[in-house]
Write a protein that holds these residues in place. Sequence first.
Motif, mmCIF file in Angstrom:
data_model
loop_
_atom_site.group_PDB
_atom_site.id
_atom_site.type_symbol
_atom_site.label_atom_id
_atom_site.label_comp_id
_atom_site.label_asym_id
_atom_site.label_seq_id
_atom_site.Cartn_x
_atom_site.Cartn_y
_atom_site.Cartn_z
ATOM 1 N N LYS A 154 0.833 -1.198 0.000
ATOM 2 C CA LYS A 154 0.000 0.000 0.000
ATOM 3 C C LYS A 154 0.874 1.256 0.000
ATOM 4 C CE LYS A 154 -3.455 -2.845 1.029
ATOM 5 N NZ LYS A 154 -2.759 -4.054 1.517
ATOM 6 N N VAL A 155 0.272 2.365 -0.415
ATOM 7 C CA VAL A 155 1.020 3.628 -0.471
ATOM 8 C C VAL A 155 0.301 4.716 0.342
ATOM 9 C CG1 VAL A 155 1.709 5.529 -2.008
ATOM 10 C CG2 VAL A 155 2.130 3.157 -2.689
ATOM 11 N N VAL B 46 -2.857 -0.290 -7.173
ATOM 12 C CA VAL B 46 -2.180 -0.117 -5.883
ATOM 13 C C VAL B 46 -3.136 0.589 -4.913
ATOM 14 C CG1 VAL B 46 -0.227 0.980 -4.691
ATOM 15 C CG2 VAL B 46 0.072 0.094 -7.024
ATOM 16 N N GLY B 47 -3.244 0.072 -3.694
ATOM 17 C CA GLY B 47 -4.092 0.700 -2.673
ATOM 18 C C GLY B 47 -3.429 1.966 -2.151
ATOM 19 N N ARG C 13 -15.030 12.536 -6.099
ATOM 20 C CA ARG C 13 -15.497 11.358 -5.366
ATOM 21 C C ARG C 13 -14.352 10.375 -5.101
ATOM 22 N NH1 ARG C 13 -20.492 7.652 -7.356
ATOM 23 N NH2 ARG C 13 -19.644 5.739 -6.578
ATOM 24 N N GLU C 14 -13.451 10.229 -6.065
ATOM 25 C CA GLU C 14 -12.317 9.321 -5.860
ATOM 26 C C GLU C 14 -11.381 9.845 -4.776
ATOM 27 O OE1 GLU C 14 -10.135 8.120 -9.333
ATOM 28 O OE2 GLU C 14 -11.989 7.666 -10.424
ATOM 29 N N MET D 136 -0.476 4.635 -10.222
ATOM 30 C CA MET D 136 -0.605 3.617 -9.162
ATOM 31 C C MET D 136 -2.042 3.129 -9.069
ATOM 32 S SD MET D 136 1.687 5.194 -6.105
ATOM 33 C CE MET D 136 3.470 5.363 -6.244
ATOM 34 N N ARG D 137 -2.967 4.085 -9.106
ATOM 35 C CA ARG D 137 -4.383 3.716 -8.997
ATOM 36 C C ARG D 137 -4.790 2.824 -10.173
ATOM 37 N NH1 ARG D 137 -8.380 5.242 -5.646
ATOM 38 N NH2 ARG D 137 -10.487 5.492 -6.452
#
Length: 438
Positions: A265-266, A291-292, A332-333, A286-287
């Motif tokens: 995770k980051v 990647v979380g 929202r993201e 990353m998204r």
Amino acid sequence: MRTLIEKATILTMDNGGRLYLDGHVLFDENGILAVGSGACSQDADIRVDGRQGILMPGMINVHSHIPMIPFRSMGDDCPDRLRRFLFPLELEAMTPDLVYAAARYAACELLLSGVTSILDMYYFEDQVARACEETGIRAWVGETVIGQETCDSKTPYGGLPLCEELIRKWQGHKRIHPLVAPHATNTSSPQMLKAAYDLSVKYQVPYTLHVSEMDYEMSYFKEQYGKTPIAFLHDLGVLGERTIAVHCIHATGPDIRLLADTGTKVAHCIGANTKAGKGICPALDMRKAGVGIGIGSDGPSSGNTMDLFTQFKMIASFQKTKYRDRSAFPAREIVELGTMGGARVLGAEDEIGSIEIGKQADLVLLETKSVNMFPLYNPYSAIVYSANASNVDSVWVQGRQLVRGGRLMEMDLQTERDRLWAEMKEFRNCADKYQDML
Ligand SMILES: [Zn+2]
């Protein structure tokens, strides 16, 4: 004690992205009992009129050093300040009592801004755990492990046994979760980075460290090992589901694949990274790679404030600019990163991060009557682009109300500030010798 909040716009942040206009949430200290639109048919002991505000899950700050409040606004524009005065001043002047007083003060700031969970790594971390336990905030706490003398250990790596002590003392607590926190890729030896990881595996707790942050870190790993810090950590065997890599500003394409493949995770700390002129983490790549990601403010010395509203705006501005795409990271993201994203980073997605039946009642009610909140078409946009910490009206952690009407219910801010200022006397004397840099 059952509390019912009604007449609010409810952003559940659940997987279905459910949003209830004129909705209600019923909860007690064990969790959320009901959520939906309109009136609630069940009884409650306390009824809260949401006054058409926005009810969202408590925000989750996944990287900070909260006892660094005494350093705030000190040498903000000084190059290489970590080595020039932060490390030396910490060594000379941080004491358990100062850490405790600063952590209590920080908890006030976090709660008033709607942060209900914090990941902290520092020294005398047991005092941070104690302060968080008392003040009601949810916390993940890690003793810093580093290859040099520190304020709480005369010998390098003294943080490792302290970390184990911390874990043994706090593991199993409902709100305080210990973890293992080596300082960074280049401030601990590979052997000690691995030993710290083994400790996190032994106790099944998260493992977090600063990664790919500094220019000198990048060149050191290139010269020493011919690889990036992330590739180095991968080869050392310390990437994985429990690892939270902080910053990752200089992550390359292959690095991002390693993070995704291992489930690492980051913690994205855009405010601290850009204030220092270090660069912009490739969070969009990353998204896309899966990647979380969660959001960290970093310490009050690096990020200055610890609220997430500040970080929300900067993520939007810097990521859109980096990728030259207005549609990148819609509001929202970004709210998702600060709630469910953070919960996943901590491995606590079954417990916090969204408003769903059975989850803990960590809730934030934002008022929408202030001048900056009108008109309001899209609540996610309002949170990311318009709101700030002063719009936080009420906060609950584990069903316990800690903020009401923008004021702390169980603490007095002035008392906490006076206590911290008194405790900072010796610290301020020590800081005098660095005056030319501050
Ligand atoms: Zn940090």
